[in-house]
Design a protein around this motif. Structure first.
Motif, PDB file in Angstrom:
ATOM      1  N   UNK A  37       4.957   2.151   0.645  1.00  0.00           N
ATOM      2  CA  UNK A  37       4.043   1.124   1.193  1.00  0.00           C
ATOM      3  C   UNK A  37       5.000  -0.302   1.418  1.00  0.00           C
ATOM      4  N   UNK A  38       5.730  -0.340   0.413  1.00  0.00           N
ATOM      5  CA  UNK A  38       6.561  -1.856   0.613  1.00  0.00           C
ATOM      6  C   UNK A  38       7.520  -1.649   1.707  1.00  0.00           C
ATOM      7  N   UNK A  39       7.995  -0.503   1.901  1.00  0.00           N
ATOM      8  CA  UNK A  39       9.146  -0.136   3.055  1.00  0.00           C
ATOM      9  C   UNK A  39       8.357  -0.344   4.474  1.00  0.00           C
ATOM     10  N   UNK A  80      -2.222   2.791  12.328  1.00  0.00           N
ATOM     11  CA  UNK A  80      -1.697   1.929  11.113  1.00  0.00           C
ATOM     12  C   UNK A  80      -2.499   1.953   9.918  1.00  0.00           C
ATOM     13  N   UNK A  81      -3.810   1.888  10.004  1.00  0.00           N
ATOM     14  CA  UNK A  81      -4.622   1.758   9.124  1.00  0.00           C
ATOM     15  C   UNK A  81      -4.950   3.115   8.357  1.00  0.00           C
ATOM     16  N   UNK A  82      -4.827   4.239   9.187  1.00  0.00           N
ATOM     17  CA  UNK A  82      -4.829   5.537   8.488  1.00  0.00           C
ATOM     18  C   UNK A  82      -3.836   5.914   7.738  1.00  0.00           C
ATOM     19  N   UNK A  83      -2.571   5.436   8.255  1.00  0.00           N
ATOM     20  CA  UNK A  83      -1.402   5.472   7.526  1.00  0.00           C
ATOM     21  C   UNK A  83      -1.474   4.501   6.213  1.00  0.00           C
ATOM     22  N   UNK A 101      -3.611   5.994   2.986  1.00  0.00           N
ATOM     23  CA  UNK A 101      -2.962   7.279   2.302  1.00  0.00           C
ATOM     24  C   UNK A 101      -2.149   6.360   0.868  1.00  0.00           C
ATOM     25  N   UNK A 102      -1.898   5.181   1.041  1.00  0.00           N
ATOM     26  CA  UNK A 102      -1.347   4.382  -0.251  1.00  0.00           C
ATOM     27  C   UNK A 102      -2.378   3.780  -0.847  1.00  0.00           C
ATOM     28  N   UNK A 103      -3.391   3.300  -0.445  1.00  0.00           N
ATOM     29  CA  UNK A 103      -4.441   2.352  -0.876  1.00  0.00           C
ATOM     30  C   UNK A 103      -5.543   2.966  -1.650  1.00  0.00           C
ATOM     31  N   UNK A 104      -6.131   2.152  -2.556  1.00  0.00           N
ATOM     32  CA  UNK A 104      -7.349   2.774  -3.144  1.00  0.00           C
ATOM     33  C   UNK A 104      -8.192   1.362  -3.196  1.00  0.00           C
ATOM     34  N   UNK A 105      -9.387   1.571  -3.136  1.00  0.00           N
ATOM     35  CA  UNK A 105     -10.490   0.337  -2.986  1.00  0.00           C
ATOM     36  C   UNK A 105     -10.634  -0.113  -4.456  1.00  0.00           C
TER      37      UNK A 105
END
Length: 108
Positions: free
Chosen positions: A19-21, A79-82, A85-89
């Motif tokens: 994600x940081x990358x 972008x949002x879909x990608x 995959x890293x985010x959680x609410x």
């Protein structure tokens, strides 16, 4: 206007690093969509898996207009879909919410 928002990442060091990358240099079309919405500055900070975003906006910005423009932009949707995959609410998020607007508590 300044807005502060929060979101969590999945608590996985490898995913957090990926994600940081992606945020070391975001895609030009994503940056363009941010700027076109009236966001003049944006910063994201991280501690552990918690993200904190600061947005500075001009008088043309609205969350509703940004959301509508994003929904109509295939590159932003990709972008949002990608990123999803890293985010959680956050636990208090309603269905469909990601970044949550924070309430200001103190200013000096």
């Amino acid at each position: 206007m300044r807005y502060c928002l929060a979101l969590d990442l999945k608590d996985d060091p490898a995913l957090i690093a990926e994600y940081e990358g992606y945020h070391k240099k975001i895609r030009p079309e994503i940056e363009a969509s941010i700027r076109e919405s009236g966001i003049t500055e944006m910063e994201i900070y991280r501690i552990g898996n918690r993200l904190f975003m600061i947005m500075e906006t001009d008088e043309t910005f609205s969350f509703e207009a940004k959301s509508a423009a994003d929904a109509a932009n295939p590159k932003v949707q990709e972008w949002e879909a990608l990123m999803s995959t890293y985010q959680q609410t956050l636990p208090m998020a309603k269905p469909g919410e990601k970044w949550l607007l924070m309430d200001p508590l103190f200013k000096m």
